[in-house]
Design a protein around this motif. Structure first.
Motif, PDB file in Angstrom:
ATOM      1  N   ILE A  37       0.823  -1.216   0.000  1.00 29.06           N
ATOM      2  CA  ILE A  37       0.000   0.000   0.000  1.00 29.06           C
ATOM      3  C   ILE A  37       0.863   1.274   0.000  1.00 29.06           C
ATOM      4  CG2 ILE A  37      -0.346  -0.097   2.528  1.00 29.06           C
ATOM      5  CD1 ILE A  37      -3.144   1.097   0.347  1.00 29.06           C
ATOM      6  N   ALA A  38       1.977   1.239   0.745  1.00 30.19           N
ATOM      7  CA  ALA A  38       2.831   2.427   0.802  1.00 30.19           C
ATOM      8  C   ALA A  38       3.418   2.740  -0.574  1.00 30.19           C
ATOM      9  CB  ALA A  38       3.939   2.236   1.833  1.00 30.19           C
ATOM     10  N   ALA A  39       3.850   1.698  -1.275  1.00 31.48           N
ATOM     11  CA  ALA A  39       4.421   1.911  -2.608  1.00 31.48           C
ATOM     12  C   ALA A  39       3.349   2.398  -3.586  1.00 31.48           C
ATOM     13  CB  ALA A  39       5.038   0.616  -3.115  1.00 31.48           C
ATOM     14  N   SER A  45       0.985   9.310  -5.702  1.00 31.20           N
ATOM     15  CA  SER A  45       1.423  10.661  -5.380  1.00 31.20           C
ATOM     16  C   SER A  45       2.363  11.217  -6.457  1.00 31.20           C
ATOM     17  CB  SER A  45       2.109  10.674  -4.012  1.00 31.20           C
ATOM     18  OG  SER A  45       2.235  11.988  -3.551  1.00 31.20           O
ATOM     19  N   SER A  46       3.282  10.372  -6.952  1.00 32.23           N
ATOM     20  CA  SER A  46       4.215  10.830  -7.988  1.00 32.23           C
ATOM     21  C   SER A  46       3.472  11.351  -9.214  1.00 32.23           C
ATOM     22  CB  SER A  46       5.115   9.693  -8.458  1.00 32.23           C
ATOM     23  OG  SER A  46       5.819   9.191  -7.384  1.00 32.23           O
ATOM     24  N   VAL A  47       2.401  10.666  -9.577  1.00 32.11           N
ATOM     25  CA  VAL A  47       1.619  11.098 -10.735  1.00 32.11           C
ATOM     26  C   VAL A  47       0.860  12.387 -10.386  1.00 32.11           C
ATOM     27  CG1 VAL A  47      -0.242  10.476 -12.321  1.00 32.11           C
ATOM     28  CG2 VAL A  47       1.403   8.737 -11.589  1.00 32.11           C
ATOM     29  N   GLU A  52      -0.313  18.280 -10.736  1.00 29.65           N
ATOM     30  CA  GLU A  52      -0.482  19.559 -10.042  1.00 29.65           C
ATOM     31  C   GLU A  52       0.585  20.561 -10.509  1.00 29.65           C
ATOM     32  OE1 GLU A  52      -2.088  19.591  -5.929  1.00 29.65           O
ATOM     33  OE2 GLU A  52      -0.147  20.452  -5.414  1.00 29.65           O
ATOM     34  N   GLU A  53       1.803  20.069 -10.647  1.00 28.50           N
ATOM     35  CA  GLU A  53       2.882  20.960 -11.091  1.00 28.50           C
ATOM     36  C   GLU A  53       2.690  21.384 -12.548  1.00 28.50           C
ATOM     37  OE1 GLU A  53       6.834  19.951  -9.918  1.00 28.50           O
ATOM     38  OE2 GLU A  53       7.732  21.088 -11.570  1.00 28.50           O
ATOM     39  N   LEU A  54       2.226  20.463 -13.364  1.00 29.16           N
ATOM     40  CA  LEU A  54       1.964  20.796 -14.762  1.00 29.16           C
ATOM     41  C   LEU A  54       0.957  21.942 -14.830  1.00 29.16           C
ATOM     42  CD1 LEU A  54       1.849  20.385 -17.838  1.00 29.16           C
ATOM     43  CD2 LEU A  54       0.411  18.386 -17.466  1.00 29.16           C
ATOM     44  N   TYR A  55      -0.137  21.785 -14.094  1.00 31.20           N
ATOM     45  CA  TYR A  55      -1.165  22.830 -14.091  1.00 31.20           C
ATOM     46  C   TYR A  55      -0.589  24.147 -13.586  1.00 31.20           C
ATOM     47  CZ  TYR A  55      -5.544  25.221 -12.971  1.00 31.20           C
ATOM     48  OH  TYR A  55      -6.561  26.139 -12.887  1.00 31.20           O
ATOM     49  N   ALA A  56       0.192  24.088 -12.506  1.00 26.50           N
ATOM     50  CA  ALA A  56       0.780  25.306 -11.941  1.00 26.50           C
ATOM     51  C   ALA A  56       1.720  25.965 -12.954  1.00 26.50           C
ATOM     52  CB  ALA A  56       1.533  24.986 -10.653  1.00 26.50           C
ATOM     53  N   ARG A  57       2.518  25.179 -13.637  1.00 25.64           N
ATOM     54  CA  ARG A  57       3.461  25.755 -14.608  1.00 25.64           C
ATOM     55  C   ARG A  57       2.719  26.398 -15.783  1.00 25.64           C
ATOM     56  NH1 ARG A  57       8.827  25.210 -13.688  1.00 25.64           N
ATOM     57  NH2 ARG A  57       9.448  23.624 -12.169  1.00 25.64           N
ATOM     58  N   THR A 339       4.670  21.052  -7.229  1.00 20.61           N
ATOM     59  CA  THR A 339       4.610  20.028  -6.191  1.00 20.61           C
ATOM     60  C   THR A 339       5.608  18.887  -6.357  1.00 20.61           C
ATOM     61  OG1 THR A 339       2.297  20.630  -5.958  1.00 20.61           O
ATOM     62  CG2 THR A 339       2.985  18.647  -4.831  1.00 20.61           C
ATOM     63  N   SER A 340       5.946  18.529  -7.598  1.00 26.28           N
ATOM     64  CA  SER A 340       6.843  17.364  -7.714  1.00 26.28           C
ATOM     65  C   SER A 340       8.256  17.713  -7.258  1.00 26.28           C
ATOM     66  CB  SER A 340       6.822  16.781  -9.127  1.00 26.28           C
ATOM     67  OG  SER A 340       7.788  17.363  -9.942  1.00 26.28           O
ATOM     68  N   ILE A 341       8.655  18.991  -7.397  1.00 28.04           N
ATOM     69  CA  ILE A 341       9.961  19.381  -6.854  1.00 28.04           C
ATOM     70  C   ILE A 341       9.814  20.028  -5.476  1.00 28.04           C
ATOM     71  CG2 ILE A 341      11.130  19.572  -9.086  1.00 28.04           C
ATOM     72  CD1 ILE A 341      10.750  22.664  -8.846  1.00 28.04           C
ATOM     73  N   ARG A 342       8.559  20.101  -4.998  1.00 28.03           N
ATOM     74  CA  ARG A 342       8.262  20.678  -3.674  1.00 28.03           C
ATOM     75  C   ARG A 342       8.851  22.076  -3.520  1.00 28.03           C
ATOM     76  NH1 ARG A 342       6.045  16.798  -0.207  1.00 28.03           N
ATOM     77  NH2 ARG A 342       5.177  15.197  -1.565  1.00 28.03           N
TER      78      ARG A 342
END
Ligand SMILES: [Zn+2]
Length: 575
Positions: A37-39, A45-47, A52-57, A339-342
């Motif tokens: 479950i953790a993996a 989350s990675s996706v 989220e980052e794509l939209y933000a960019r 978000t992916s690079i936080r």
């Protein structure tokens, strides 16, 4: 581990649905059990972080250059295609997790939120929600189209309202009356829209099986830690404690301006905020170049806390800010998350005024939240409730305020800094009674839906609340524009119930500021600790960790107001 996820901004921008879809399909079909479950969550989350980052960019690109057609097209393509597909795919994964009945550690709050959202979901509401969105666009259009003739030119009401800052009272009054008349001309149109809003909202609540729209909105806003009765108590506490203090501010300003009575055209916003400065008040010009703004803000944050100062310097070093106003830049200010690079991105339209300094401090507070949560594993744990997200930003405005003077690295002489801080604290104080009116009005509307759908009854209620909470300003002879104030508060129409959050966050921010006056390092450490929890604990726990109480009572408010009045008093000695 999912393979070949985009790892650079360039490859992320090119990421399109067919490719994204394969990741969602894999996640959906992968059996989950206690060992993996953790993996599975990490892969999901990675996706999600990349989406989220794509939209933000894409949003950053369109707001940095509104004339960039390519950026515009990319955004539209994303919204029309990828975005909708992603929403549906995300929904499936949420259902999968809920159905599995796993409760991974640190996922209690995200699961609670997912359950509430799943409970509220109802397919027959989708067309109604879309219809409501169209009504909101019509509301915005009505106000966006309002212009008037002023000194031979057609101007927007925002431009016209700049006259409220003028020392010439007759000019202020003339501009105010023209603005009011223009707004009243759309009275019928707004009333008609309102009736439709109320009808749609009643049906949305009924479809979702809720007794009223208020219950629906409460759950939709994920308000688990307070009730309508708490909001009622908060408003009563504001009436008891803040209204007298706000009235003292109005009185003091009235005397300074040499006026017999304070009229709405004597206030900077023509409504409830503080009056325009008296003659001889300092004209604040904090910086000329953007480099000066950056240096000043960096120096201030270094004084607040070296780690926070370091975060701000990282923003500058990594090109994660766009602070200067220029042609073809979208208006306003925001902080968004890659978000992916936080890492955060901060957007401001600075032109060299004091407000730019405060806005940059505010948005940086949001940015610090993103830095502090970099260690949290899953995107679902990063959703911070609004009531606390604004503590990070409003709290930072106050924590940074003692360092606004040049001798602390800031922008001003001692007396200018004191003056700026008084204005800031007074505006915060005057906000609470207004917030209470907006909140109580909405509570009443949805508690009494029949009367709430009658514009005349709404006028009467708004007028009654206005007189109760804002007795310091004289509206005699202006009744029609006074009682239709609810027309002009866009939140009431387009984002119902969303407002008390600011009042609650402000109370948290003032408590943190009070702690810092006694123990700067301890207060900032608690602030940072609370930020670092992201959305993994309840709202009261977030406040408590920050060294504040999530409260609605007059005792807490009284402590805050006493502190604010004391600080104003001390600053007045320095002006
Ligand atoms: Zn904010």
């Amino acid at each position: 581990m999912l393979k070949n996820l985009p790892s650079t901004p360039e490859s992320l921008i090119e990421w399109a649905w067919p490719e994204i879809e394969s990741y969602y399909q894999e996640l959906e079909s992968r059996p989950i059990h206690i060992e993996n479950i953790a993996a599975w969550l990490a892969d999901w989350s990675s996706v999600g972080e990349r989406i989220e980052e794509l939209y933000a960019r894409l949003a950053v690109a369109t707001s940095m250059d509104t004339a960039d057609k390519e950026a515009d097209e990319r955004m539209n393509k994303f919204l029309d295609g990828t975005f909708r597909n992603v929403m549906a795919a995300e929904q499936k994964l949420k259902e999968k997790l809920l159905a599995s009945r796993f409760e991974p550690q640190g996922f209690e709050i995200p699961l609670r939120n997912m359950r509430a959202e799943a409970d509220l979901f109802c397919a027959s509401n989708l067309p109604l929600l879309a219809e409501q969105q169209k009504l909101a666009i019509r509301y915005d259009k009505i106000y966006g189209a309002q212009t008037v003739q002023w000194e031979g030119q057609e101007v927007t009401l925002t431009r016209l309202a700049m006259n409220f800052q003028q020392p010439d009272r007759e000019r202020r009054k003339k501009a105010w009356k023209i603005k009011a008349a223009r707004q009243l001309a759309d009275m019928e149109a707004i009333n008609e829209l309102w009736v439709k809003f109320m009808d749609i909202r009643a049906r949305i609540a009924k479809n979702a099986g809720k007794p009223s729209y208020r219950e629906y909105a409460w759950q939709q806003k994920l308000r688990f830690d307070y009730t309508p009765a708490d909001c009622q108590s908060f408003a009563e506490a504001i009436e008891q404690v803040v209204v007298p203090a706000a009235t003292r501010i109005y009185e003091k300003r009235k005397k300074a301006l040499g006026l017999d009575s304070l009229r709405p055209w004597d206030l900077v916003d023509g409504w409830f905020n503080r009056p325009a400065p008296a003659a001889g008040a300092p004209a604040l010009k904090p910086f000329v170049s953007i480099d000066e703004l950056k240096q000043g803000i960096s120096a201030i944050f270094q004084k607040v806390d070296p780690v926070l100062g370091g975060y701000f310097d990282t923003l500058l070093k990594d090109g994660l800010t766009d602070l200067a106003n220029r042609k073809n830049k979208a208006p306003g200010a925001y902080c968004t998350s890659f978000t992916s690079i936080r890492k955060p991105f901060v957007f401001v339209n600075a032109v060299g005024i004091h407000e730019d300094v405060m806005t940059t401090l505010h948005e940086s507070g949001h940015a610090f939240h993103i830095f502090e949560t970099a260690g949290i594993p899953y995107i679902q744990q990063l959703a911070v409730p609004m009531e606390f997200a604004e503590v990070a930003s409003m709290g930072m405005e106050l924590l940074a305020s003692p360092y606004l003077a040049r001798q602390n690295g800031g922008f001003y002489s001692e007396s200018e800094a004191a003056y700026a801080r008084i204005e800031h604290i007074e505006s915060e104080m005057l906000f609470w009674p207004f917030m209470a009116v907006v909140d109580l009005f909405q509570e009443w509307v949805y508690e009494n839906p029949a009367a709430g759908a009658e514009p005349a009854a709404c006028d009467a209620k708004w007028g009654e609340l206005w007189d109760r909470f804002l007795p310091g300003v004289d509206w005699s002879g202006l009744e029609e524009i006074k009682v239709t104030g609810w027309h002009r508060k866009l939140h009431i129409h387009t984002v119902p119930f969303y407002y008390v959050e600011y009042g609650l966050a402000q109370l948290g921010a003032v408590q943190i500021f009070g702690n810092a006056l006694k123990d700067q390092a301890g207060a900032v450490a608690a602030y940072r600790k609370a930020l670092s929890l992201g959305g993994t604990v309840t709202l009261p726990r977030l406040f408590e960790t920050a060294g504040a109480k999530f409260a609605f009572d007059s005792a807490i408010l009284k402590t805050a107001v006493n502190l604010m009045e004391k600080v104003i008093g001390e600053l007045e000695e320095k002006v």
